[in-house]
Design an enzyme around this catalytic site. Structure first.
Site, PDB file in Angstrom:
ATOM      1  N   TYR B 166       0.853  -1.234  -0.051  1.00  0.00           N
ATOM      2  CA  TYR B 166       0.186   0.085  -0.040  1.00  0.00           C
ATOM      3  C   TYR B 166       0.879   1.239  -0.048  1.00  0.00           C
ATOM      4  CZ  TYR B 166      -4.271   2.724   1.068  1.00  0.00           C
ATOM      5  OH  TYR B 166      -5.062   3.813   1.159  1.00  0.00           O
ATOM      6  N   GLU B 173       2.378   6.078  -7.209  1.00  0.00           N
ATOM      7  CA  GLU B 173       1.459   7.080  -7.841  1.00  0.00           C
ATOM      8  C   GLU B 173       1.757   8.421  -7.824  1.00  0.00           C
ATOM      9  OE1 GLU B 173      -2.693   5.871  -6.370  1.00  0.00           O
ATOM     10  OE2 GLU B 173      -2.049   3.526  -7.147  1.00  0.00           O
TER      11      GLU B 173
END
Lengths: 347, 249
Positions: B166, B173
């Site tokens: 995560y 990103e």
């Protein structure tokens, strides 16, 4: 008058059960005391020893006494309801009675010694006028500053020639600032709020909405690259908007005079546009913003108008439904006349 | 197994395979590149990786829209809004950032340290690693669930993978957005300029910044929630077959 207020009887904070509140000397003499059991909506006891009040105590007394026992929970944070009887015909969903009239006696609601009341903490509260002021003051200042301050300050990425604001931009600013000044005036001199307070979070929510849109609209209308529509278009559209604002003011005055002071009863609105529309104040408000959008020919003004109209439509639906439900023509109640909700000819 | 289970099993198995395909091709390309003397952070390697995976990647990620429909029609017990937000954010990164300005996102890295001895770079490779592994685990877990199998290894992976994947995914990103912004500012895609008759403008770079500002604060909360879920699930399951807890997709 002998001071037999709870101050003299008050014991240490938190113990609860020994504080007794008397409204007057004669109440003390008659010494009829009732004990109220206080539960929350989960069924748990909020005060282990309940609340002790005089027989003739009012809702206000109840709230003040509770505030003594729980200092953090001031009266406007308290919501009191009478629990609904769960037995009865299956499927009948009764709405619990809210104790919302401060000067009403508890006994008038049928509350006696040993009755249970449901308590709910509404969370931190803030005054209606306070919220209205800040949510309207922001747009006034923000838009005005975007108009007044040097271009290079508000539009740092613009590197063209620094020009003065056009007549259209000036007229738009005057309309916008005037509109919000009118709203602030109405907050303190016209509107009569049926509630004193609202949840504190509403301040954040409402100010975010108004302030962000003020920036979003003001940014484009005051932009150095702003393109004015034909001046006649601006004059006519803003003229119509001004008429709408005057109508809106008149509607607000009618609404504020609808109820006698202190009453929270519903009244069928009458007169002026109210004969045809349930919420004509919203109608003319929206039309005023439509006029502003046409006068400035700015897309974000149109977005602001649409979003506001959507919210007002929701409120108007609720009000219309409430009035129709209350004035259903039965039991001597007049029947609510056929009217548009907010926007003839469709809605 | 009824129709719904069969369908969901096929869907999850298919997507698991799709992401596995992307992952394997990425690994193979990386191995070839390193064997030819290239580093994993060189533009050539990254471009080669992009070329080898972009089609299956686009397909696998875009098909995830189906999951919004699954939630909307009640085929899967997930809240529609949450599923829609998750899919939307992935699609935005893929199509709105990486594919929009590939000259920046598929050739460059973001260095997290300035240390030359030990450095960590975020790039397309770290993004794909995070995405592929988490999707393979997720789809694999759900495929097993539809087949009424719940091997402990799947549960463990599902509730432990996120610990690393995560943060790796989110930071990759963000790195993609970071790399893309200068080019977006220059090329101005998806933007409307002033002056125009309706006095309106949109700058895609502002939208990107707003999007990041919107989803960044949610990250610590979500991570904390998943940690709690992990503690709850893994401590109560000593054996494989006892896991029947409902989880969001």
């Amino acid at each position: 008058m002998l001071d037999l207020s709870f101050e003299s009887f008050k014991s240490s904070p938190g113990s609860g059960s020994l504080s007794i509140h008397y409204n007057s000397f004669s109440d003390y003499l008659s010494e009829a005391i009732m004990k109220i059991v206080v539960k929350n909506r989960g069924g748990a006891n909020v005060l282990p020893d309940g609340i002790l009040l005089s027989d003739s105590a009012t809702v206000k007394d109840l709230k003040e006494q509770f505030h003594v026992l729980k200092p953090k929970t001031y009266p406007s944070r308290q919501r009191w309801t009478i629990p609904v009887k769960t037995e009865g015909s299956a499927g009948t969903h009764q709405k619990p009675t809210v104790l919302n009239k401060d000067d009403q006696k508890l006994s008038d609601y049928g509350i006696v010694d040993g009755s249970t009341l449901i308590f709910k903490d509404l969370g931190p509260q803030i005054g209606y006028s306070t919220v209205f002021f800040w949510e309207y003051f922001g747009p006034l200042v923000i838009y005005f500053l975007m108009y007044l301050l040097p271009t290079r300050l508000i539009y740092p990425s613009y590197d063209g020639p620094q020009t003065d604001k056009s007549l259209t931009q000036t007229l738009a600013m005057l309309y916008w600032v005037g509109h919000y000044a009118k709203r602030i005036y109405e907050t303190f001199h016209v509107h009569r709020f049926s509630h004193a307070t609202m949840p504190l979070f509403n301040l954040v929510k409402n100010c975010t909405y108004y302030w962000c849109f003020a920036g979003y609209v003001g940014y484009f209308v005051n932009h150095p690259l702003y393109t004015s529509p034909p001046l006649m278009q601006t004059y006519i559209a803003l003229g119509c908007s001004l008429v709408c604002q005057l109508c809106n003011y008149k509607c607000h005055v009618i609404l504020s005079n609808l109820r006698p002071p202190g009453s929270t009863e519903y009244v069928i609105p009458k007169g002026f546009l109210f004969n045809y529309i349930t919420c004509p104040n919203y109608t003319v408000e929206i039309l005023g913003w439509v006029g502003f959008t046409i006068a400035t020919q700015t897309l974000t003004a149109g977005i602001f108008t649409l979003v506001g109209a959507g919210q007002m439509a929701q409120w108007a639906l609720g009000k219309h439904a409430r009035l129709k439900r209350t004035f259903n023509g039965k039991n001597g109640m007049p029947k609510y006349p056929r009217r548009w909700i907010m926007m003839p000819p469709f809605f | 197994m009824n129709v719904k289970q069969a369908y969901l099993f096929s869907y999850n198995a298919a997507l698991c395979s799709g992401w596995a395909y992307v992952f394997i091709h990425m690994i193979m390309t990386c191995v070839t590149a390193v064997q030819s003397g290239l580093s994993l952070t060189s533009p050539t390697t990254l471009s080669l990786v992009w070329e080898s995976v972009q089609v299956p990647l686009k397909v696998s990620q875009s098909v995830a829209i189906m999951e919004v429909l699954h939630a909307a029609f009640g085929i899967v017990r997930s809240p529609v809004m949450i599923t829609a937000t998750q899919v939307a954010s992935r699609l935005w990164i893929l199509w709105g950032i990486v594919c929009l300005v590939p000259e920046a996102t598929t050739t460059s890295v973001v260095s997290l340290t300035s240390n030359t001895v030990f450095s960590f770079e975020l790039s397309l490779i770290t993004l794909l690693t995070a995405w592929c592994l988490s999707e393979m685990i997720r789809y694999g877990f759900f495929a097993c669930k539809e087949a009424n199998m719940q091997p402990y290894i799947m549960v463990w992976l599902r509730y432990s993978g996120f610990l690393v994947l995560y943060p790796l995914g989110v930071s990759s990103e963000l790195a993609m957005v970071w790399l893309a912004l200068p080019v977006i500012r220059m090329k101005k895609p998806l933007s409307i300029e002033l002056p125009n008759p309706v006095n309106f403008s949109i700058s895609y770079d502002v939208i990107c910044i707003l999007a990041v500002a919107a989803y960044l604060p949610g990250f610590p909360q979500l991570y904390g929630y998943m940690l709690k879920q992990r503690k709850k699930t893994l401590s109560s399951t000593a054996t494989a077959s006892d896991v029947t807890k409902k989880k969001t997709a």
